[in-house]
Design an enzyme around this catalytic site. Sequence first.
Site, PDB file in Angstrom:
ATOM      1  N   GLU A  14       0.079  -3.255   4.798  1.00  0.00           N
ATOM      2  CA  GLU A  14      -1.011  -2.321   4.674  1.00  0.00           C
ATOM      3  C   GLU A  14      -1.193  -1.697   6.151  1.00  0.00           C
ATOM      4  O   GLU A  14      -0.855  -2.250   7.017  1.00  0.00           O
ATOM      5  CB  GLU A  14      -2.421  -3.207   4.599  1.00  0.00           C
ATOM      6  CG  GLU A  14      -3.215  -3.078   3.460  1.00  0.00           C
ATOM      7  CD  GLU A  14      -3.583  -1.718   3.080  1.00  0.00           C
ATOM      8  OE1 GLU A  14      -3.631  -0.806   4.092  1.00  0.00           O
ATOM      9  OE2 GLU A  14      -3.984  -1.215   1.872  1.00  0.00           O
ATOM     10  N   ASP A  15      -1.329  -0.170   6.130  1.00  0.00           N
ATOM     11  CA  ASP A  15      -1.693   0.127   7.631  1.00  0.00           C
ATOM     12  C   ASP A  15      -3.151   0.576   7.674  1.00  0.00           C
ATOM     13  O   ASP A  15      -3.548   1.055   8.755  1.00  0.00           O
ATOM     14  CB  ASP A  15      -1.046   1.716   7.497  1.00  0.00           C
ATOM     15  CG  ASP A  15      -1.873   2.718   6.346  1.00  0.00           C
ATOM     16  OD1 ASP A  15      -2.153   2.434   5.304  1.00  0.00           O
ATOM     17  OD2 ASP A  15      -2.011   3.493   6.925  1.00  0.00           O
TER      18      ASP A  15
ATOM     19  N   LYS B 207     -11.411  -0.591  -1.468  1.00  0.00           N
ATOM     20  CA  LYS B 207     -10.697  -1.336  -0.379  1.00  0.00           C
ATOM     21  C   LYS B 207     -12.036  -1.246   0.639  1.00  0.00           C
ATOM     22  O   LYS B 207     -12.329  -0.050   0.840  1.00  0.00           O
ATOM     23  CB  LYS B 207      -9.663  -1.269   0.439  1.00  0.00           C
ATOM     24  CG  LYS B 207      -8.197  -1.369  -0.808  1.00  0.00           C
ATOM     25  CD  LYS B 207      -6.911  -0.753   0.067  1.00  0.00           C
ATOM     26  CE  LYS B 207      -5.972  -0.833  -0.973  1.00  0.00           C
ATOM     27  NZ  LYS B 207      -4.676  -0.006  -0.373  1.00  0.00           N
TER      28      LYS B 207
ATOM     29  N   SER C  14      -2.657   0.538  -4.243  1.00  0.00           N
ATOM     30  CA  SER C  14      -3.135   1.721  -3.727  1.00  0.00           C
ATOM     31  C   SER C  14      -4.322   2.401  -3.982  1.00  0.00           C
ATOM     32  O   SER C  14      -4.647   2.422  -5.362  1.00  0.00           O
ATOM     33  CB  SER C  14      -2.196   3.000  -3.631  1.00  0.00           C
ATOM     34  OG  SER C  14      -2.838   4.341  -3.203  1.00  0.00           O
ATOM     35  N   ALA C  15      -5.386   2.880  -3.134  1.00  0.00           N
ATOM     36  CA  ALA C  15      -6.585   3.599  -3.519  1.00  0.00           C
ATOM     37  C   ALA C  15      -6.360   4.936  -4.102  1.00  0.00           C
ATOM     38  O   ALA C  15      -7.401   5.419  -4.469  1.00  0.00           O
ATOM     39  CB  ALA C  15      -7.583   3.659  -2.350  1.00  0.00           C
TER      40      ALA C  15
ATOM     41  N   THR D  18       1.851   9.866   4.474  1.00  0.00           N
ATOM     42  CA  THR D  18       0.852  10.703   4.042  1.00  0.00           C
ATOM     43  C   THR D  18      -0.692  10.618   4.677  1.00  0.00           C
ATOM     44  O   THR D  18      -1.581  11.403   4.350  1.00  0.00           O
ATOM     45  CB  THR D  18       0.632  10.506   2.199  1.00  0.00           C
ATOM     46  OG1 THR D  18       0.834   9.069   2.136  1.00  0.00           O
ATOM     47  CG2 THR D  18       1.732  11.344   1.752  1.00  0.00           C
TER      48      THR D  18
ATOM     49  N   LYS E 214      -8.891   5.362   6.304  1.00  0.00           N
ATOM     50  CA  LYS E 214      -7.560   5.054   5.734  1.00  0.00           C
ATOM     51  C   LYS E 214      -7.673   3.716   4.607  1.00  0.00           C
ATOM     52  O   LYS E 214      -8.672   2.914   4.785  1.00  0.00           O
ATOM     53  CB  LYS E 214      -6.506   4.423   6.755  1.00  0.00           C
ATOM     54  CG  LYS E 214      -6.265   5.440   7.725  1.00  0.00           C
ATOM     55  CD  LYS E 214      -4.994   4.954   8.629  1.00  0.00           C
ATOM     56  CE  LYS E 214      -4.500   5.949   9.608  1.00  0.00           C
ATOM     57  NZ  LYS E 214      -3.670   5.568  10.473  1.00  0.00           N
TER      58      LYS E 214
ATOM     59  N   ASP F 240       0.830  -1.227  -0.055  1.00  0.00           N
ATOM     60  CA  ASP F 240       0.027   0.006   0.052  1.00  0.00           C
ATOM     61  C   ASP F 240       0.821   1.232  -0.151  1.00  0.00           C
ATOM     62  O   ASP F 240       2.111   1.102   0.191  1.00  0.00           O
ATOM     63  CB  ASP F 240      -0.935  -0.033   1.032  1.00  0.00           C
ATOM     64  CG  ASP F 240      -1.812   1.119   1.423  1.00  0.00           C
ATOM     65  OD1 ASP F 240      -2.450   1.583   0.564  1.00  0.00           O
ATOM     66  OD2 ASP F 240      -1.658   1.772   2.707  1.00  0.00           O
ATOM     67  N   LEU F 241       0.522   2.401  -0.397  1.00  0.00           N
ATOM     68  CA  LEU F 241       1.266   3.785  -0.137  1.00  0.00           C
ATOM     69  C   LEU F 241       1.336   4.379   0.964  1.00  0.00           C
ATOM     70  O   LEU F 241       2.199   4.569   1.833  1.00  0.00           O
ATOM     71  CB  LEU F 241       0.889   4.485  -1.464  1.00  0.00           C
ATOM     72  CG  LEU F 241       1.717   5.738  -1.602  1.00  0.00           C
ATOM     73  CD1 LEU F 241       3.012   5.435  -1.993  1.00  0.00           C
ATOM     74  CD2 LEU F 241       0.979   6.617  -2.696  1.00  0.00           C
ATOM     75  N   ASP F 242       0.056   5.152   1.151  1.00  0.00           N
ATOM     76  CA  ASP F 242      -0.258   6.203   2.267  1.00  0.00           C
ATOM     77  C   ASP F 242      -0.150   5.339   3.519  1.00  0.00           C
ATOM     78  O   ASP F 242      -0.982   4.454   3.716  1.00  0.00           O
ATOM     79  CB  ASP F 242      -1.695   6.633   1.940  1.00  0.00           C
ATOM     80  CG  ASP F 242      -1.550   7.566   0.574  1.00  0.00           C
ATOM     81  OD1 ASP F 242      -0.916   8.364   0.665  1.00  0.00           O
ATOM     82  OD2 ASP F 242      -2.842   7.082   0.026  1.00  0.00           O
TER      83      ASP F 242
END
Length: 219
Positions: free
Chosen positions: A170-171, A146, A115-116, A18, A46, A10-12
């Site tokens: 994933e966070d 998601k 990522s979303a 971010t 999130k 995942d990114l953020d």
Amino acid sequence: MNKNKGVIFDLDGVIVDTAKFHFLAWQKLANDLGFDITEAQNEQLKGVSRVSSLEKILEWGNMKLSQDQFMEQMAMKNDNYLTYICSMTKKDILPGVGTIIDYLSENRIPFALGSASKNARAILEKTDLIQRFNAVVDGNDVSKAKPNPEVFLIAAEKINIPSENCIVFEDSVAGVQAANMAKMTSIGIGQKSNLHEAHYVFKDFTEIDKDFILKLLNN
Ligand code: G6P
Ligand code: MG
């Protein structure tokens, strides 16, 4: 090492910090509309798409907007968010992420972004990471937010690895659920109290050692 394994990030909140900027921008939107959102509510945002996030926020604030107002608020939130991310550089990559990416590259384990966010490619460019990923799947490529597993299933397909052989970092609660739904191994990055549905949870990447990754890749 089992070469038929792949990794999806995942990114953020995983590669870059971010998640806090998304929160600040959503909070400003709520405040401008006359209510507030809490950090606990933010946990539910999130990993969730921009549209679904605004729908949830309006529900919490007991507000209804016309379609035009809805679009306008989304645009304002994104403009505000962009002011936070515009000066990002590779220095903003979270600690330990570079080490794991290098390790995967050295061992020829394919890895993708899942990522979303519709801003994901811009952030990967700013942080000089875009060329490192074997595939990038973001909010522009999916129609289902998601916890729907669509984003991870497309990512697995793009790196040509069966979904049950993919490991997801994933966070978010929604992202962990999406990974589990896709029958992938979910690794939560953050607090155990939020991410208890994940197969493993670490506070951040500096807590993950190579032996653990090796064990997962050999499983
Ligand atoms: C990520 C973040 C969410 C964000 C969503 C959409 O998954 O965790 O907080 O709302 O992407 O991001 P975007 O940059 O397209 O608004
Ligand atoms: Mg995230």
